[in-house]
Design an enzyme around this catalytic site. Structure first.
Site, PDB file in Angstrom:
ATOM      1  N   LYS A 149       0.843  -1.190   0.000  1.00  0.00           N
ATOM      2  CA  LYS A 149       0.000   0.000   0.000  1.00  0.00           C
ATOM      3  C   LYS A 149       0.882   1.246   0.000  1.00  0.00           C
ATOM      4  CE  LYS A 149      -3.601  -0.212  -0.604  1.00  0.00           C
ATOM      5  NZ  LYS A 149      -4.121  -0.481  -1.969  1.00  0.00           N
TER       6      LYS A 149
ATOM      7  N   ASP B  28      -9.882  -0.437  -4.956  1.00  0.00           N
ATOM      8  CA  ASP B  28      -8.794   0.364  -5.509  1.00  0.00           C
ATOM      9  C   ASP B  28      -9.315   1.264  -6.630  1.00  0.00           C
ATOM     10  OD1 ASP B  28      -5.691   0.565  -5.612  1.00  0.00           O
ATOM     11  OD2 ASP B  28      -6.285   0.352  -7.706  1.00  0.00           O
TER      12      ASP B  28
ATOM     13  N   GLU C  95      -9.596   5.488  -6.453  1.00  0.00           N
ATOM     14  CA  GLU C  95      -8.897   6.416  -7.341  1.00  0.00           C
ATOM     15  C   GLU C  95      -9.871   7.231  -8.198  1.00  0.00           C
ATOM     16  OE1 GLU C  95      -6.180   3.514  -8.674  1.00  0.00           O
ATOM     17  OE2 GLU C  95      -7.323   2.883 -10.418  1.00  0.00           O
TER      18      GLU C  95
HETATM   19 MG    MG Z   1      -4.797   2.102  -5.028  1.00  0.00          MG
END
Ligand code: MG
Ligand code: NDP
Length: 338
Positions: A136, A196, A200
């Site tokens: 991460k 994820d 974003e």
């Molecule tokens: Mg990410």
């Protein structure tokens, strides 16, 4: 709650006598391969001929006898564990042409992001293990923390466990890159990929950039100097985000003035409205049902969209007034990296 593991839960020596092939030497590739090698693992890095990163990888090989650089296919052949660290939109092509022929029974295919497996752009054979080890943090932090004897918290996930040892392999790999010093969290390919992409799009990149630009435009259209608008809506973002990163929303609210904190409570919900939250749910739906993945892969394909829309949007965004004034103001900030 999510399962957490540390170095004491990992058996790094299960990689003794094995070879890890790291395909790519970019942000993640250089960090994984150098950390693993310094942890005593045999590492081969696979690059394309003429790669801009070849010289850097070869220079590291000079310092480390259990680290070699070779072409992608040769590395895939040599690797018992093959970690794909090329850009997500390239992975299927590289995998199909150069890696797949060498994914023989009992080997392990690994990723640092679930995208290609979850959306089935890469379809490995049934008789291999398929795992994920996803730090991460950016590669340079994965590397610099390791060098300091520390690590970056990382996710692991198992997509396919042919040998019965997939999780042990994932833990050993995670330990080899230093993650076991910080903590290893177990997730699934689906959860990692969908959260994820959502993060974003809705918050970190899409959300933040539009929020900054909307604030900047509002001030400039009202007649304020673009320089002032830049400082107040863009430059100071880092100060706030660093505080949130260090100590949560509470630390940020504790550190700013009472005026700022009062304004935060009064105004935030008028910016992120019920309508925004509804739209976030729709965006998540488009990620879950594959609409985004299919659109992205088509657009980025050299035989499909050929990045036409992607590059046009990059050009348009670069022309926004905030980028011009920002370029000038950042020249006055000697502490910023050029
Ligand atoms: Mg990410
Ligand atoms: P980069 O763009 O930094 O590196 C890409 C590497 O892939 C380069 O070494 C490049 O080689 C190589 N490459 C590109 N195309 C090809 C090709 N056709 N054949 C062979 N090699 C090729 O990628 P990242 O490290 O950012 O991303 C790798 C993976 O890690 C992705 O799955 C990403 O989602 C994941 N990830 C990334 C994070 C990050 O912070 N960046 C964080 C966590 C996960 P060349 O030298 O020839 O250009």
């Amino acid at each position: 709650m999510i399962n957490k593991y540390y170095d004491t839960d990992c058996n790094l020596s299960m990689l003794d006598g094995k070879t890890v092939a790291v395909i790519g030497f970019g942000s993640q590739g250089h960090a994984h391969s150098e950390n693993l090698a310094e942890s005593g693992v045999n590492v081969v890095v696979g690059l394309r001929k003429g790669s801009g990163h070849w010289a850097k990888a070869a220079a590291f090989a000079e310092t480390c006898p259990n680290f070699k650089v070779m072409e992608v296919e040769e590395a895939a052949k040599a690797g018992d564990i093959v970690m794909m660290l090329v850009p997500d939109e390239m992975a299927a092509d590289v995998y199909n042409k150069q890696v797949a022929p060498h994914m023989t029974e009992g080997k392990t295919l690994a990723f640092a992001h679930g995208f290609n497996i979850h959306f089935q752009a890469v379809q490995p054979p049934k008789n291999v293990d398929v795992i994920m080890i996803a730090p991460k943090g950016p590669g340079h932090t994965v590397r610099s923390q390791y060098v300091q004897g520390k690590g970056v918290p990382s996710l692991i996930a198992i997509h396919q466990d042919y040998t019965g040892k997939a999780k042990e392999t994932a833990l050993a790999y995670a330990s080899g890159i230093g993650a076991g010093r910080a903590g290893i969290l177990e997730t699934t390919f689906r959860e990692e990929t969908e959260t994820d992409l959502f993060g974003e799009q809705a918050v970190l990149c899409g959300g933040v950039c539009e929020l900054i630009m909307a604030g900047f435009d509002t001030l400039v259209e009202a007649g304020y100097a673009p320089e002032m608008a830049y400082f107040e809506t863009c430059h100071e973002m880092k100060l706030i985000v660093d505080l949130i990163n260090e100590g949560g929303l509470a630390k940020m609210r504790y550190s700013v003035s009472n005026t700022a904190e009062y304004g935060d409570y009064r105004t935030g919900k008028r910016i992120i409205t019920e309508e925004t939250r509804q739209e976030m749910k729709k965006i998540l739906g488009e990620i879950q049902d594959g609409t985004f993945a299919s659109e992205f892969l088509t657009e980025m394909s050299p035989t499909g969209g050929r990045r036409t829309h992607f590059l046009a949007q990059r050009r348009v965004a670069a022309g926004h007034a905030i980028e011009k004034v920002g370029t000038e103001l950042r020249k006055m900030m000697s502490w910023l990296k050029k």
